[in-house]
Design an enzyme around this catalytic site. Structure first.
Site, PDB file in Angstrom:
ATOM      1  N   THR A 138      -9.685 -33.817  40.647  1.00  0.00           N
ATOM      2  CA  THR A 138      -8.628 -33.304  41.513  1.00  0.00           C
ATOM      3  C   THR A 138      -7.354 -33.017  40.750  1.00  0.00           C
ATOM      4  OG1 THR A 138      -7.339 -33.747  43.466  1.00  0.00           O
ATOM      5  CG2 THR A 138      -7.772 -35.607  42.054  1.00  0.00           C
TER       6      THR A 138
ATOM      7  N   SER B 243       5.227 -16.077  49.591  1.00  0.00           N
ATOM      8  CA  SER B 243       6.105 -14.916  49.782  1.00  0.00           C
ATOM      9  C   SER B 243       7.461 -15.117  49.102  1.00  0.00           C
ATOM     10  CB  SER B 243       6.290 -14.658  51.265  1.00  0.00           C
ATOM     11  OG  SER B 243       5.026 -14.483  51.861  1.00  0.00           O
TER      12      SER B 243
ATOM     13  N   LYS C  86       0.206 -33.924  38.318  1.00  0.00           N
ATOM     14  CA  LYS C  86       0.911 -33.130  39.319  1.00  0.00           C
ATOM     15  C   LYS C  86      -0.029 -32.912  40.488  1.00  0.00           C
ATOM     16  CE  LYS C  86       0.924 -29.152  40.199  1.00  0.00           C
ATOM     17  NZ  LYS C  86       0.267 -28.342  41.300  1.00  0.00           N
TER      18      LYS C  86
ATOM     19  N   ASN D 155       4.025 -24.805  53.773  1.00  0.00           N
ATOM     20  CA  ASN D 155       2.866 -23.934  53.568  1.00  0.00           C
ATOM     21  C   ASN D 155       2.869 -22.634  54.354  1.00  0.00           C
ATOM     22  OD1 ASN D 155       1.197 -25.273  51.594  1.00  0.00           O
ATOM     23  ND2 ASN D 155       1.265 -26.948  53.073  1.00  0.00           N
TER      24      ASN D 155
ATOM     25  N   THR E  26       4.456 -28.043  40.505  1.00  0.00           N
ATOM     26  CA  THR E  26       4.760 -26.838  41.301  1.00  0.00           C
ATOM     27  C   THR E  26       5.491 -27.262  42.585  1.00  0.00           C
ATOM     28  OG1 THR E  26       2.547 -26.868  42.266  1.00  0.00           O
ATOM     29  CG2 THR E  26       2.899 -25.433  40.352  1.00  0.00           C
TER      30      THR E  26
ATOM     31  N   GLU F 219       2.320 -32.992  50.642  1.00  0.00           N
ATOM     32  CA  GLU F 219       3.253 -32.058  51.259  1.00  0.00           C
ATOM     33  C   GLU F 219       3.681 -32.540  52.644  1.00  0.00           C
ATOM     34  OE1 GLU F 219       2.027 -28.055  48.776  1.00  0.00           O
ATOM     35  OE2 GLU F 219       1.108 -28.388  50.732  1.00  0.00           O
TER      36      GLU F 219
END
Lengths: 408, 408
Positions: free
Chosen positions: B193, B408, B182, B403, B156, B280
């Site tokens: 996890t 949205s 992933k 994040n 993702t 991230e």
């Protein structure tokens, strides 16, 4: 004090002077700041004291000595150093604190144990004794200052000075509390947090003053978090000079004790909210309410799991009603929860009830709510009567900018 | 998959095919992505399975059903949906998973319980059943794909595809493990996890396969964190087809069992590190080693307190050897620690020993170390023999950007 002021800042309130309390500020030069960095508050003879301190086991000598000396219940002076926390500095740090205590005690002719010292700033650099000695000497020689000046002088990364006040009637005598606080990052209180100081002209025994402060702390400072990091220097002290002339309060059964405790709670709540409003990088003030938990303590822990979740905090920064991240935070909290009884809302509008997204969920009012500066998150666990509220701020680029370049 | 590739990315390795394992990819169209989003892996008859799953109590139906069905020990297929986690979607989400299981079981002529489903992506939106049905039908009709294609398709917010491999000799027979994973955010494993899949041609009983996977998990996936947030969908599954022809392994006492367990551990460690390398916004890979704790478990918890501290992570992002923040994190961990026995170092150089900054501390080699992409933090608590290592990444503007604008 930082240059860019938090968008959530509020003006410094009109804080009444407290009879028997004299604040002064001076420059010790701990850092290359073009401003005062040492705050000295002289307290009249007979002033009682109570305190709550960090539970971080790597706490500073200031915290250790404060915790030791609070038990004798009397205070004559408070010294706050800004720019150096003096934490993790071993015997050299301890010597610096003891030097300050002795210097002030000599000047006032009181016991060393009645002099309380706090320090805040970088960890791991011993407080320079020569600068401290000169700073204290300067402070003892200057006239008194305003509460706002004192609030500015105790600050480090804070972007605005913070104060609060409240009054109470005790047997026909009006008593006043004036208080200042600093704090913006490394905020995740564990029984106590940040540096906060309350001054009152009420006459209160040390035991009951401690009772009021501890009770207020549990529902205010212990319910806020900026970044889940618990400081090594957190201290909140309350001083009562007794100059208002009320009959001394010594227990919750005394006339006026309830009113005084409520005023203490009110001031602590105001101070706690001000710290969140100055949370590093904050653009939104967030109140998280958890209900339906198996106990109040469980609700509190679920609330903190939500308030500390980077994914929840960044979603709110992005004005995104991403309630799935709230579900995640509830689920990881380690507390009793049943996915199929869980309800989540923002701004008083449920997005999901009893484990399911609402079929007729209208995101428009929620989206409008999230565009505001004051955001509420409601969680109903659907299990029991446990309830808690915690307060936090969002997580933004500002937090990264402030903290990736602080010490250097 | 995101456009900007992590600076810590490594090339996809040359993963061997595993006899009895056929991966395929297709497009279900869960999101408006211009790429495949459904991965189907067909497994030969007789394949055994083991798994570890998230302990987040708000877990998805996929996790619930997987945990239920793993006990029968046999698997014929794996389906992974990307773009929708189907978590917190109640009975509608569960129906979607059961539909996929039935559709594949019909096709293969096997029991529904032998079909394992995972989903990852946004929380709270039921997986659309019509899209799932068409996606699965597509996958059943296409030729097999490469491991790299499968690794891309399960992703993702990942910025690069992740795989790992290892071999072991069992009684003269070489067996191979190929694995994909992933994960990039919402990474704070609690027993399991992310989504990770290991495939081996070894013959292994379900019980011993589970034993190997659980042991490896404890020292690999459970030792990484990106952001302290524990996913509702985390799943790691291991499948063993038995096509290599070794004498089946059923216990640690069998010949070759040690070699096989070591290979599993090696693959899990590689996968876990890849997830951190794609954390991230990550710009640095951080290994935190804690020694001298009262127990290994205590060392592990102290390590996670450091690895999850936003202030430690931002300091490292800023290449600042701010060991005071490490002291703070040790102190807030809630584990036995003695400030005056604590030592902290970076890149193998002590900055503080036994509770004091080193008088002759030379920051130059530490500053040089922090400029690199691989950073190590060493903490010696000086109390006992407990030891642990955890891995994380730094906290940067990239994390906020990703994040604050994801759903949205």
């Amino acid at each position: 004090m930082s240059d860019a002021i938090s968008p959530l800042a509020t003006p410094f309130p009109d804080l009444p002077a407290i009879a028997g309390v004299t604040p002064r500020i001076a420059r010790a030069g701990y850092k290359n700041w073009g401003r005062c960095d040492l705050t000295y508050v002289e307290l009249a003879e007979g002033t009682t004291v109570a305190g709550v301190f960090t539970r971080n086991v790597c706490c500073s000598s200031e915290v250790e000595l404060g915790r030791q000396n609070i038990v004798q219940g009397q205070a004559r002076a408070l010294i706050v150093n800004a720019g150096n926390s003096n934490a993790f500095t071993g015997y050299r740090g301890r010597e610096a604190v003891e030097q300050i205590m002795a210097q002030v005690a000599d000047h006032l002719g009181c016991a060393k144990e009645q002099v309380f010292v706090s320090s805040t700033g970088v960890i791991g650099v011993p407080l320079p004794k020569d600068k401290a000695r000169e700073g204290v000497a300067n402070a003892l020689a200057v006239p008194s200052c305003s509460w706002e000046d004192a609030a500015r002088t105790i600050s480090t990364t804070d972007t605005f000075p913070k104060g609060a006040t409240a009054t109470a009637m005790i047997g026909g005598v009006k008593v006043t509390i004036s208080a200042i606080i600093k704090g913006s990052g490394m905020i995740a209180p564990d029984m106590a947090t940040m540096l906060g100081y309350l001054f009152t002209d009420a006459a209160v025994t040390p035991g009951f003053l401690q009772e009021c402060l501890s009770a207020a702390n549990t529902r205010t400072f212990s319910c806020i978090t900026v970044d889940s990091d618990t400081s090594t220097s957190d201290t909140v002290l309350a001083f009562a000079t007794g100059h208002a002339g009320n009959a001394p309060l010594s227990s919750v059964d005394d006339a006026g004790a309830d009113a005084f405790a409520a005023a203490m709670h009110d001031v602590c709540r105001q101070l706690a909210h001000l710290v969140v409003r100055d949370g590093e990088g904050a653009s939104k003030f967030i109140a998280v309410t958890v209900s339906g938990a198996v106990s109040d303590e469980s609700a509190h822990r679920v609330g903190l799991a939500i308030a500390n979740s980077p994914l929840v905090k960044t979603a709110i920064a992005g004005e995104d009603a991403n309630w799935g991240r709230v579900v995640m935070a509830v689920g990881k909290a380690g507390e009793p929860a049943d996915r199929d009884k869980l309800s989540i809302g923002f701004g008083g509008v449920w997005a999901a009830r009893d484990g399911l997204p609402l079929a007729d969920y209208d995101e428009a009012p929620v989206a409008a709510h999230l565009k505001g500066q004051d955001v509420t998150v409601e969680v109903d666990l659907g299990l029991g009567e446990g309830r808690a509220q915690v307060w936090t701020c969002d997580l933004t680029h500002g937090y990264i900018s402030i903290n990736a370049d602080y010490r250097s």
